[in-house]
Design a protein around this motif. Structure first.
Motif, PDB file in Angstrom:
ATOM      1  N   LEU A   1       0.865  -1.179   0.000  1.00 37.30           N
ATOM      2  CA  LEU A   1       0.000   0.000   0.000  1.00 37.30           C
ATOM      3  C   LEU A   1       0.906   1.235   0.000  1.00 37.30           C
ATOM      4  O   LEU A   1       1.954   1.245   0.627  1.00 37.30           O
ATOM      5  CB  LEU A   1      -0.880   0.011   1.250  1.00 37.30           C
ATOM      6  CG  LEU A   1      -1.877  -1.155   1.374  1.00 37.30           C
ATOM      7  CD1 LEU A   1      -2.506  -1.167   2.761  1.00 37.30           C
ATOM      8  CD2 LEU A   1      -2.964  -1.071   0.307  1.00 37.30           C
TER       9      LEU A   1
ATOM     10  N   ASN B   1     -12.618   5.609  -0.388  1.00 40.19           N
ATOM     11  CA  ASN B   1     -11.499   6.494  -0.724  1.00 40.19           C
ATOM     12  C   ASN B   1     -11.752   7.269  -2.015  1.00 40.19           C
ATOM     13  O   ASN B   1     -10.844   7.767  -2.654  1.00 40.19           O
ATOM     14  CB  ASN B   1     -10.160   5.731  -0.756  1.00 40.19           C
ATOM     15  CG  ASN B   1     -10.073   4.757  -1.914  1.00 40.19           C
ATOM     16  OD1 ASN B   1     -11.050   4.516  -2.607  1.00 40.19           O
ATOM     17  ND2 ASN B   1      -8.895   4.193  -2.119  1.00 40.19           N
TER      18      ASN B   1
ATOM     19  N   ALA C   1      -9.240   2.707  -7.149  1.00 39.39           N
ATOM     20  CA  ALA C   1      -7.804   2.997  -7.118  1.00 39.39           C
ATOM     21  C   ALA C   1      -6.983   1.978  -7.897  1.00 39.39           C
ATOM     22  O   ALA C   1      -6.156   2.316  -8.731  1.00 39.39           O
ATOM     23  CB  ALA C   1      -7.316   3.075  -5.679  1.00 39.39           C
TER      24      ALA C   1
ATOM     25  N   ARG D   1       2.515   0.545  -6.799  1.00 39.36           N
ATOM     26  CA  ARG D   1       2.529   0.151  -5.394  1.00 39.36           C
ATOM     27  C   ARG D   1       3.905  -0.400  -5.006  1.00 39.36           C
ATOM     28  O   ARG D   1       4.019  -1.202  -4.117  1.00 39.36           O
ATOM     29  CB  ARG D   1       1.435  -0.872  -5.089  1.00 39.36           C
ATOM     30  CG  ARG D   1       0.103  -0.663  -5.769  1.00 39.36           C
ATOM     31  CD  ARG D   1      -0.627   0.618  -5.363  1.00 39.36           C
ATOM     32  NE  ARG D   1      -1.915   0.706  -6.043  1.00 39.36           N
ATOM     33  CZ  ARG D   1      -2.084   1.250  -7.241  1.00 39.36           C
ATOM     34  NH1 ARG D   1      -1.061   1.757  -7.898  1.00 39.36           N
ATOM     35  NH2 ARG D   1      -3.275   1.301  -7.785  1.00 39.36           N
TER      36      ARG D   1
HETATM   37  S1  SF4 Z   1      -5.802   3.074  -2.406  1.00 43.45           S
HETATM   38 FE1  SF4 Z   1      -4.576   4.710  -3.299  1.00 43.45          FE
HETATM   39  S2  SF4 Z   1      -3.070   5.186  -1.722  1.00 43.45           S
HETATM   40 FE2  SF4 Z   1      -3.896   3.180  -1.242  1.00 43.45          FE
HETATM   41  S3  SF4 Z   1      -2.525   1.700  -2.224  1.00 43.45           S
HETATM   42 FE3  SF4 Z   1      -4.201   2.106  -3.652  1.00 43.45          FE
HETATM   43  S4  SF4 Z   1      -3.417   3.745  -4.954  1.00 43.45           S
HETATM   44 FE4  SF4 Z   1      -2.124   3.702  -3.124  1.00 43.45          FE
END
Ligand code: SF4
Lengths: 618, 197
Positions: A372, A474, A478, B45
């Motif tokens: 993460l 969020n 993502a 990541r």
């Molecule tokens: S949610 Fe956003 S901040 Fe979290 S690991 Fe995925 S891309 Fe990165």
């Protein structure tokens, strides 16, 4: 102007496979496109989304693949050229409309793209979606290269229109994520005004209607089979008694292998690009010219079994092989050297593979798993739930779901015990909570919640289950590269054309009795609220709200303010050992924070028992 | 033309996909056929990113183990991890500036000694060019130019047969104008370092 809208035919540029697919759709005059994002297909929709802002194309990110296919089915039955794309497992979600859309058909060209992922670079399984073409009754095209897939898109629309049937276009990751030079062709101006002509005896699938439609489907497939016999996508290359039947990227490994082995004059290759229905006559004729045949296809023995059946019909008794212990596997992907070696073995060609590199003296290299991001709010939420459960002495099971947060299963967070598909966190929690006496706390992202989490939550309330669901809100999808979802504020992206759905209101409206909202970067307060949710008997929902750090940084909503470790650090490394933020590093035995990557979420500062972590003064 | 197979390994965020695009463009300018494939699932990541670039007449766009003619590593441990992609005739170019995997910070692995990494690479392949690309990138004015420094080193070895001018033109076309000057400087520094190495 978007580079894929370039209207100078003949220009040659390097494109990613997914860009070539999007360009192919534009050249075909596509008017309507829908999707739910999923790797390896995501860049197709990203490009169409961008182009829709500068052209007449209608594009939408739909709630999930089933919705995307149903939206698209209506457009394709209103006379618009329609494109619906998804990753392979997405087609499972869309399988219900898919199977009956096969009966109904379309009135304008419709292409359904499935991006398969052999070797599972970013998927939970490596299912071979060619079987959907056979299962449902769809003509199917399979490209071997980036340049070919652009052309194939155009043919797919034509084919679909000529049959009144959607066409399945099946790619694999090595097409989607390869780059090659592609020459632009003409862009066909799309018809964008659809009109639905009522036709209940085709479009309303009650049993009496469907019985007739199934008959028609078989007729269409027969016609498709004839088209496959003469399709330019099915061709024989070379001549000789060694026969190879192949498809997709394997075709190029075969070409290279034959050349490397110097057996070009002994080998005929049948490349299948229009692979459902398979052209029986063509295959039989090919078999008759061979002494021995090898079928080279990644995944399942889709062609091999059919080829053997064709041979049986014709009484051909030559050896036909493909999948076996000695030859090809149903597992993972193939590569050029492997294909070369198997060809040599099968046809008894002298060949000594190069000696393998001796790596016995290479020291073990520490693994570098994805993590993460620094400042990812999921890390904070996982930590808080873990801490709350520990303080309450609870042994918890954590079903999780599909998104960046799946990575939470890795140590040291170790939050994630069960995941099978999108949305399964919620419904499997129902099962775990009834089947065991363990406390169940599950995790789902906001996009996944809309995709297929809501129905599980309805089930939980109705059947009176007992677990805590944490929704990680969020504000973006993502993992697949930051696509919007129904909970996103589209005004932030400059669109005043979208609605917005509030997750908290949905959860309350479903009748969940215990609903709370936390801001995960407030550690202590969040832990207290989570504890109350864990205590509740029945369904409780915690909504953890904080934008994705990577995305917020990109939008400049987040201005990083780095932290540092002061002399007060007594070196117990609680920070590193519990939350594993990638901004930490150890130098000469001391913990440090990389000021270039720290975004200043301050979670570690709240965890450090010595209060040693402080804002960095510039 | 004879086929040349290049593998680039890097850590997510180091800009290897841009480096591949520049090489692709340079191939176009030089009239060399090229195909590339990339694995970038979780690149952002912090995972490992790999691109395979095949120049010349071969049709495949991926490279089997043991069949890379050149291995370009953006991080020393990652270069060594990719040693199985090489054979005795492979030419290796590596950055010596390390990026610690997080697993090291949490005590789940030991980072190999960089001198030892270099020795192993040298002993098992046809030759090694090593340089501190991070230092040179900073010298050129931007730590983001590590990828271009390494491109410079790659071009200096001459294995690809691309002229310096063509690659500079490709950098011009493929990188952001605001960074052009720094990138060209970085490219020169990379070339020079490889010459001395
Ligand atoms: S949610 Fe956003 S901040 Fe979290 S690991 Fe995925 S891309 Fe990165």
């Amino acid at each position: 102007m978007h580079k894929l809208l370039n209207d100078s035919p003949g220009d040659k540029i390097m494109l990613l496979g997914n860009e070539a697919i999007a360009r192919g759709a534009v050249e075909a005059g596509v008017a309507f496109a829908t999707t739910y994002p999923g790797t390896p297909s995501s860049e197709i929709s990203l490009n169409l989304f961008q182009m829709s802002q500068e052209s007449d194309l209608y594009f939408e990110y739909s709630t999930n693949e089933k919705v995307a296919l149903e939206v698209a089915a209506a457009a394709a039955n209103s006379g618009l050229r329609t494109f619906c794309m998804m990753k392979h497992v997405g087609l499972n979600v869309a399988a219900d409309p898919l199977m009956t859309l096969a009966y109904v058909g379309v009135t304008a060209g419709m292409v359904i793209l499935t991006a398969d992922d052999p070797a599972m670079f970013s998927s939970q399984n490596e299912q071979d979606n060619r079987y959907y073409a056979k299962f449902g009754g769809f003509p199917m095209l399979e490209p071997s290269s980036v340049a070919e897939v652009k052309e194939m898109m155009k043919d797919a629309f034509e084919l679909s229109e000529s049959l009144g049937q959607p066409v399945l276009l099946r790619t694999t990751t090595r097409i989607n994520h390869s780059n090659a030079f592609v020459t632009f062709g003409d862009i066909k101006k799309p018809d964008i005004q659809g009109r639905f002509i009522r036709d209940p005896h085709r479009c309303v699938t009650v049993p009496t209607v469907s019985r007739g439609l199934h008959v028609k489907l078989l007729e269409k497939l027969e016609k498709a089979g004839q088209l496959a016999e003469s399709s330019g996508f099915n061709f024989v290359q070379g001549s000789g008694k060694f026969g190879i039947i192949t498809n997709g990227v394997s075709f190029h490994y075969v070409e290279d292998g034959i050349k490397d082995l110097g057996i070009e004059d002994k080998t005929s290759v049948l490349r299948m690009g229009f692979s459902n229905p398979l052209p029986g006559k063509m295959i039989k004729a090919f078999l008759k010219g061979c002494d021995k045949v090898l079928v080279i296809e990644e995944g399942e023995p889709f062609m091999e079994e059919a080829v053997k059946a064709f041979a049986q019909e014709e009484g051909i008794v030559i050896p036909i092989n493909g999948k076996s212990k000695e030859l090809f596997s149903r597992l993972f992907e193939y590569d050029p050297a492997m294909v070369r070696e198997k060809i040599a073995n099968y046809f008894d060609i002298e060949y000594t593979p190069a000696p393998k590199m001796d790596i016995t003296d290479i020291p073990e290299i520490p693994i570098r798993p994805p993590n993460l991001c620094s400042g990812c709010s999921h890390r904070a939420t996982f930590y808080e739930v873990k801490k709350a459960a520990k303080e309450m002495d609870m042994d918890i099971i954590c079903p999780t779901d599909i998104g960046c947060y799946t990575l939470g299963f890795l140590p040291p967070l170790s939050m994630g015990d069960f995941v099978i598909c999108m949305g399964s966190s919620v419904s499997s929690s129902c099962g775990f909570s009834k089947a065991t006496d363990q406390k169940v706390v599950s995790f789902i992202g906001d996009s996944t919640f809309f995709h297929s989490g809501i129905t599980g939550l309805v089930n939980a309330v109705f059947n009176n289950h007992n677990f805590t669901l944490v929704i990680l809100e969020n504000d973006i999808t993502a993992m697949t590269g930051h696509q919007p979802h129904p909970g996103v504020d589209m005004m932030r992206h400059g669109f005043d054309t979208h609605g917005r759905i509030n997750i908290e209101k949905i959860v309350r409206a479903l009748g969940v009795e215990h609903v709370s909202v936390v801001k995960p970067f407030k550690v202590k307060k969040s832990i207290d609220i989570i504890k109350q949710a864990l205590e509740f008997k029945g369904v409780s929902v915690v909504i953890s709200q904080e934008p994705c750090a990577l995305y917020a940084k990109g939008l400049k909503l987040l201005k990083p303010k780095a932290f540092m470790v002061s002399d007060q650090c007594t070196d117990h490394k609680d920070c590193i050992n519990t939350i594993a933020c990638p901004s930490f590093y150890v130098e000469d035995g001391r913990v440090n924070i990389d000021a270039d990557t720290c975004v200043g979420c301050a979670v570690c500062a709240q965890i450090c028992p010595e209060n040693a972590i402080r804002p960095l003064k510039k | 033309m004879e086929t040349i197979r290049l593998i680039i390994v890097a850590v997510g965020g180091q800009g290897n996909l841009l480096a591949s695009k520049v090489l692709g463009e340079a191939a176009l300018i030089s009239g060399v056929p090229v195909r590339m494939s990339e694995i970038h699932g979780m690149a952002q990541r912090g995972g490992v990113v790999e691109s395979a670039i095949v120049f010349g007449d071969a049709k495949s766009s991926i490279i089997s183990d043991g069949e890379a003619d050149i291995l370009l590593g953006f991080e020393p441990a990652e270069t060594l991890r990719a040693i199985n992609r090489c054979n005795k005739k492979t030419m290796v170019i590596t950055n010596t500036a390390t990026l610690m995997p997080f697993t090291v910070a949490i005590g789940r692995g030991i980072y190999p000694d960089v001198e030892n990494v270099k020795e192993l690479l040298r002993a098992k392949t046809a030759g090694l060019v090593s340089l501190d690309a991070m230092k040179l990138a900073k010298e050129a004015g931007s730590p983001m130019s590590v990828n271009i420094v390494l491109l410079g080193a790659l071009i200096q070895t001459g294995v690809l047969g691309f002229s310096k001018e063509n690659v500079i033109e490709a950098i011009r076309r493929r990188t952001k104008p605001a960074f052009l000057e720094k990138n060209l400087h970085a490219f020169e520094l990379g070339m020079k370092a490889a010459q001395l190495s």
